[in-house]
Each structure stands twice: as structure tokens, then as C-alpha cells.
Design a protein around this motif. Structure first.
Motif: not given
Length: 245
Positions: A52-63
Motif C-alpha cells: 500500500v501507499s500512505d497518504l502523501p506527505i508535504e515537506f515545508p516550503n517544497t512543491d
């Protein structure tokens, strides 16, 4: 009284014998086995595992969005209906394969996928067989240098030759850019990473490794510790060994 003391001594002796026998049976799994025969091992996957894949993670100040990928294990159990036993049923406590805290993803991951914002395509980190235990976004370094780097702690080979790449194998350091590109290994083969640190002031990554110098398959006092630094501002990242002692 003597009879009671004798019984106590007998019980104590029996307990000690069982404890020693148990210690002999639980032998430590070596980190390294040496053989000229190469094997194509993969991360250990049980027949009851589901990728499975976890829900996406967004690192701060990245695109970019990061999707951790791993295997969820289902534990089998016999379910009974009346007096008859049905086929096995399966249960799991969680469908999560990773945790995220303080700019670090941890877990037992088999891969990552990356998606730039405002796009639909997913880019895979690697096609190699790996077991990734942590992914760290070097945020403080990024804030001071505007260069966004991910650092990975992972097993990339079946170093103990048990036909699986798992947490009992040697851990290595890899890096990539924030999009998973330029994924490369920094630590030498067959050297276990002890620890690492980033000095933002001089923009260097420092890390230590231990080598099975006496080739006994374990890391002990007779082995050798190595010291490295990496200039993170260089276009081509390369570990340089130094000798503080």
C-alpha cells in the motif's frame, strides 16, 4: 527446613539451566556473511502482506508530494462457526506503513513515489530492492542554502545472506534531491552507519561507519570505525574519509 532449602536450590538450579539453554538457542543473527556466490534478494514479504501507499506527505516550503510505499501484514486466525472451523480470516491493526514527525518519515518502506504539485504523474524513487527505515528532509540546511536534500537510512543488500533484505542487514546512507532524483549511496559497501549529523554553518554532512575488520560477521571492539564528511554544496556529492584519531 533442610528439605525446603533443598527444594529451593533444586528450583533455582533448574531455572538457571533453562535460562542458559534459552540463551544458547537465541543466537545473535550476524550482520555480515561472506560468500562469493551472489544472490538476488528482495525485501522480505509474507504471503499475507498487502502493498500500500500512505497518504502523501508535504515537506515545508517544497512543491512536491511524497508517497511512502510499504507492506501491510495481515495476521491469520482461525474463525469458528458453530462447531466447525471455517477458512482462515485475516486482521491487521493499521494500514499505515510510515510515521511522519519533525521532517522525517520512518517505517519499513520498500519505495517512495514523488509528485510535483499541479501535475498528475508519479515518479518512483528507484527500481532497486531496498528496505528504507528513515527519510529525513534536511530542512535547516535547505533554509540556509536553498538546496533541498533528502537523506535516507536503508538496507540495500542481503549482507547476512538469509535470502531477504530486512532490518538485520547493514544500514547505508543515501541522498537524493527533494524530487527523488540523483539518488545515490554515500557510505561504503559492507560498512554499517553508526550515526550522522549536518553542520549547517559549514554546509557539511558528517557520518561514522563501522567495518567488520576481523571478518567474524559481527561488529565488535576488534573492528574499525571510519569517519566521513560530504560537502553538500558540491554538485556531485562525494564522501571524503578523514581521521580524527
Amino acid at each position: 527446613m533442610k528439605k525446603i532449602n533443598g527444594m529451593k536450590n533444586l528450583v533455582l538450579a533448574l531455572t538457571l539451566f533453562l535460562a542458559l539453554a534459552s540463551c544458547k538457542q537465541e543466537k545473535e543473527v550476524p550482520k555480515v556473511r561472506y560468500s562469493s556466490e551472489k544472490k538476488d534478494s528482495k525485501p522480505i514479504i509474507d504471503s499475507a502482506d498487502l502493498q500500500v501507499s500512505d497518504l502523501p506527505i508535504e515537506f515545508p516550503n517544497t512543491d512536491v508530494l511524497v508517497f511512502p510505499i510499504g507492506n501491510v501484514n495481515f495476521v491469520s486466525r482461525d474463525s469458528k462457526i458453530g462447531s466447525e472451523t471455517s477458512s482462515k480470516s485475516y486482521s491487521t491493526q493499521s494500514f499505515n506503513v510510515s510515521n511522519y514527525n519533525d521532517f522525517e518519515i520512518t517505517g519499513y518502506l520498500t519505495n517512495l513515489k514523488f509528485q510535483k504539485q499541479n501535475t498528475d504523474s508519479l515518479e518512483v524513487l528507484t527500481n532497486k530492492s531496498l528496505l528504507i527505515e528513515s527519510v529525513t528532509y534536511l530542512k535547516n540546511f535547505a533554509d540556509k542554502s536553498n538546496k533541498k536534500i533528502l537523506l535516507y537510512s536503508l538496507a540495500d543488500a542481503d549482507t547476512n545472506q538469509d535470502n531477504a533484505i530486512d532490518q538485520d542487514d547493514i544500514k547505508s546512507i543515501y541522498v537524493s534531491d527533494i524530487y527523488g532524483k540523483e539518488f545515490q549511496k554515500l557510505s561504503p559497501d559492507l560498512q554499517e552507519v553508526i550515526d550522522w549529523n549536518v553542520l549547517e554553518g559549514i554546509k557539511r554532512l558528517y557520518f561514522r561507519t563501522i567495518e567488520d575488520f576481523n571478518k567474524n560477521g559481527a561488529f565488535d571492539a576488534k573492528d574499525k570505525v571510519h569517519y566521513f564528511y560530504v560537502d553538500l554544496m558540491q554538485k556531485e556529492l562525494k564522501a571524503v574519509e578523514y581521521k580524527p584519531i
